[in-house]
Design an enzyme around this catalytic site. Structure first.
Site, PDB file in Angstrom:
ATOM      1  N   HIS A 285       0.782  -1.394  -0.063  1.00  0.00           N
ATOM      2  CA  HIS A 285      -0.002  -0.036   0.070  1.00  0.00           C
ATOM      3  C   HIS A 285       1.054   1.228   0.013  1.00  0.00           C
ATOM      4  CE1 HIS A 285      -1.867  -3.299   2.289  1.00  0.00           C
ATOM      5  NE2 HIS A 285      -2.992  -3.110   1.202  1.00  0.00           N
TER       6      HIS A 285
HETATM    7  S1  FES Z   1       1.840  -0.444   3.108  1.00  0.00           S
HETATM    8 FE1  FES Z   1       0.174  -1.998   3.806  1.00  0.00          FE
HETATM    9  S2  FES Z   1       1.288  -3.749   4.275  1.00  0.00           S
HETATM   10 FE2  FES Z   1       2.744  -2.357   4.173  1.00  0.00          FE
END
Ligand code: FES
Length: 187
Positions: free
Chosen positions: A152
């Site tokens: 993410h």
């Molecule tokens: S940014 Fe979501 S698990 Fe690493």
């Protein structure tokens, strides 16, 4: 002949249906019990006792890790990154005011005195647990030069502190000590 005629009566057929229903329900019930009894030992196997956790440790030979390189090891079944920071990476980490960070920590807080170039952290993103990139040869390190989580988009700096993205905390520093100049004992 008489027996065949009795078997064909509606009553007998109805009883046959009821019997099949019972067998079906009983079989489903038994399967449910079976699944539950398999699940319990599996869960208990996956949860090591506190004693086992306390005893487990990992020794890593760091003699071959050059400045600018990192390795991935395993500690308590999870990835751990051991990184030899370059003088430039150390300087970049020290140049940041910890008070300006989401999870305020200095490089000194996260390393051992006199060995600030050795950054040892868990390789587990503090958002949802993915393994960030940046420890392997040629992997993307992200715009702050540390680690980048592709799940993410969390970005960590050269002290593995969270700088951008959804992760709430810096990469965790596990308990460790230098057993010698070239061996680190984690745990
Ligand atoms: S940014 Fe979501 S698990 Fe690493």
């Amino acid at each position: 002949m008489t027996e065949t005629a009795v078997a064909d009566t509606p009553d007998q057929t109805e009883e046959g249906v009821r019997r099949r229903d019972f067998i079906y329900i009983a079989a489903t019930g038994a399967a449910g019990v079976g699944a539950a009894s398999v699940l319990v030992p599996l869960v208990s196997q996956m949860a090591p006792s506190a004693d086992v956790l306390a005893e487990s440790s990992t020794e890593i030979d760091i003699s071959a890790i050059q400045p600018g390189q990192a390795i991935k090891a395993v500690f308590r079944k999870q990835p751990v990154f051991v990184r030899n920071l370059t003088p430039k990476e150390v300087a970049e980490a020290k140049a940041v005011d910890p008070a300006s960070l989401r999870d305020p920590q200095s490089l000194e807080d996260r390393t051992k005195k006199g060995k600030e170039n050795w950054l040892i952290t868990m390789g587990v993103c503090t958002h949802l647990g993915c393994v960030p990139l940046g420890a392997g040869e040629g992997e993307v390190k992200g715009e702050f030069g540390g680690y980048f989580c592709p799940c993410h988009g969390s970005v960590y700096d050269t002290a593995a502190r969270i700088r951008k993205g959804p992760a709430p905390k810096n990469l965790e520093v596990p308990p460790y000590e230098f057993a010698s100049d070239t061996v680190v004992k984690i745990g």
